[in-house]
Motif scaffolding. Structure first.
Motif, PDB file in Angstrom:
ATOM      1  N   SER A  28     -39.716  -4.168   4.030  1.00  0.00           N
ATOM      2  CA  SER A  28     -40.393  -4.987   3.017  1.00  0.00           C
ATOM      3  C   SER A  28     -40.774  -6.369   3.538  1.00  0.00           C
ATOM      4  O   SER A  28     -41.794  -6.932   3.120  1.00  0.00           O
ATOM      5  CB  SER A  28     -39.503  -5.138   1.780  1.00  0.00           C
ATOM      6  N   PHE A  60     -40.162   1.015   1.992  1.00  0.00           N
ATOM      7  CA  PHE A  60     -39.112   0.064   2.351  1.00  0.00           C
ATOM      8  C   PHE A  60     -37.741   0.684   2.614  1.00  0.00           C
ATOM      9  O   PHE A  60     -36.719   0.167   2.170  1.00  0.00           O
ATOM     10  CB  PHE A  60     -38.993  -1.035   1.272  1.00  0.00           C
ATOM     11  N   ARG A 104     -44.018  -8.527   2.348  1.00  0.00           N
ATOM     12  CA  ARG A 104     -43.851  -9.603   1.362  1.00  0.00           C
ATOM     13  C   ARG A 104     -44.177 -10.971   1.952  1.00  0.00           C
ATOM     14  O   ARG A 104     -44.588 -11.883   1.229  1.00  0.00           O
ATOM     15  CB  ARG A 104     -42.443  -9.560   0.788  1.00  0.00           C
ATOM     16  N   VAL A 122     -47.472  -3.518  -4.731  1.00  0.00           N
ATOM     17  CA  VAL A 122     -47.334  -3.992  -3.336  1.00  0.00           C
ATOM     18  C   VAL A 122     -48.638  -4.631  -2.890  1.00  0.00           C
ATOM     19  O   VAL A 122     -49.697  -4.382  -3.472  1.00  0.00           O
ATOM     20  CB  VAL A 122     -46.984  -2.840  -2.357  1.00  0.00           C
TER      21      VAL A 122
END
Ligand code: HEM
Length: 270
Positions: free
Chosen positions: A169, A109, A173, A159
């Motif tokens: 990210s 990230f 996500r 993750v």
């Protein structure tokens, strides 16, 4: 080497310890160049950056890895494509240790373009509590590192991606909601970063290396002890560490996984 650092020490600390030269890089990837060259061609500014003044430091890194002819490539990249690890050349300028050149094929990230030229303080700005707790010590380590000493540390996070190349990210996500609790063993991964630092004696810089190890959660269920050790670390994670790593986003899935595998203590230890 176990890729389960939570079994050994509480994390979110500097946690640097000396290692022998023979244990500097862990190896174990057959063809890092194939993986890295694809990214270097397709996403150059995400995975590579150099400042104009960094070429002699880069050449010292290349020589350290036995590369005498970089074949037209920037020397740090020529070196990085021969090892599994990412390589970051840190040099001191304008009174601070800054990223002078970076080959970053397995970013957790962040991107080469955003850290190039940045100081340790600037890079770690987003890490909760970093400047108060670590910056002075870290700078002192960079200043005092004596040639021949190699230091290692490992961190970990959770993750929902088996990719090593994750510069951003948000797209990772955004997919958390698609995972059902029953899939957590396959869809969640522990992401361990093993990092080393060593002085470059000729040019005076510091070489920082990063190696990412991804292991599916199902591996944690291989023994009750292994599962319990992870559960303990997960539940004990300091709030600032947990928030910074986005642990709250995974909390329901992780707890469902731990319960399904028989790790039944609640978050509150009740
Ligand atoms: C020995 C030297 C270093 C130490 C002890 C250190 C320590 C840390 C710590 C404690 C964190 C918080 C998460 C974790 O536990 O890892 C962190 C995050 C990070 N570190 Fe370092 N660091 C070091 C060197 C570097 C260098 C040279 C870079 C240059 C690329 C770097 C880039 C980052 C980035 C990008 C993050 C995440 C920050 C974010 O989320 O934006 N670190 N580091």
């Amino acid at each position: 080497m176990s890729h389960r650092p939570w079994e050994e020490s509480a994390d979110f600390s500097i946690g640097l310890s000396p290692i022998d030269e023979a244990r500097w890089l862990e190896g174990g990837e057959a063809d890092p160049a194939a993986r890295k060259d694809r990214l270097y061609a397709a996403h150059r500014d995400l995975v590579w950056g150099e400042t104009a003044a960094s070429r002699s430091g880069q050449a010292e890194v290349a020589a350290l890895l036995g590369i005498t002819d970089p074949a037209g490539l920037p020397p740090l990249y020529a070196a990085a494509r021969t090892v599994a690890d990412d390589l970051v050349l840190m040099e001191k300028s304008d009174g601070a240790w800054r990223v002078a050149a970076i080959s970053l094929s397995a970013p957790t990230f962040f991107t080469a373009r955003e850290v190039l030229g940045r100081s340790l303080a600037e890079i770690h700005g987003p890490v909760n509590g970093f400047s108060e707790r670590f910056l002075v010590r870290l700078t002192r380590i960079f200043e005092g590192l004596r040639p021949g000493l190699i230091l290692q540390r490992r961190n970990w996070s959770v993750v929902n991606s088996s990719e090593t190349f994750t510069p951003f990210s948000a797209p990772v996500r955004a997919r958390i909601g698609e995972i059902s609790p029953g899939e957590a063993g396959q869809a969640l991964f522990t992401r361990v970063e093993r990092q080393t630092v060593r002085r470059l004696p000729q040019t005076g810089g510091v070489l920082f290396t990063i190696r990412v190890w991804l292991t599916p959660f199902s591996d944690l269920a291989q023994s009750p002890e292994r599962l319990a050790a992870f559960a303990k670390a997960w539940r004990a994670a300091a709030p600032d560490f947990a928030a910074y790593k986005g642990f709250h986003l995974y909390a329901d899935l992780v707890e469902a996984f731990l319960r399904a595998e028989g790790e039944s203590h609640s978050v509150n230890g009740a």
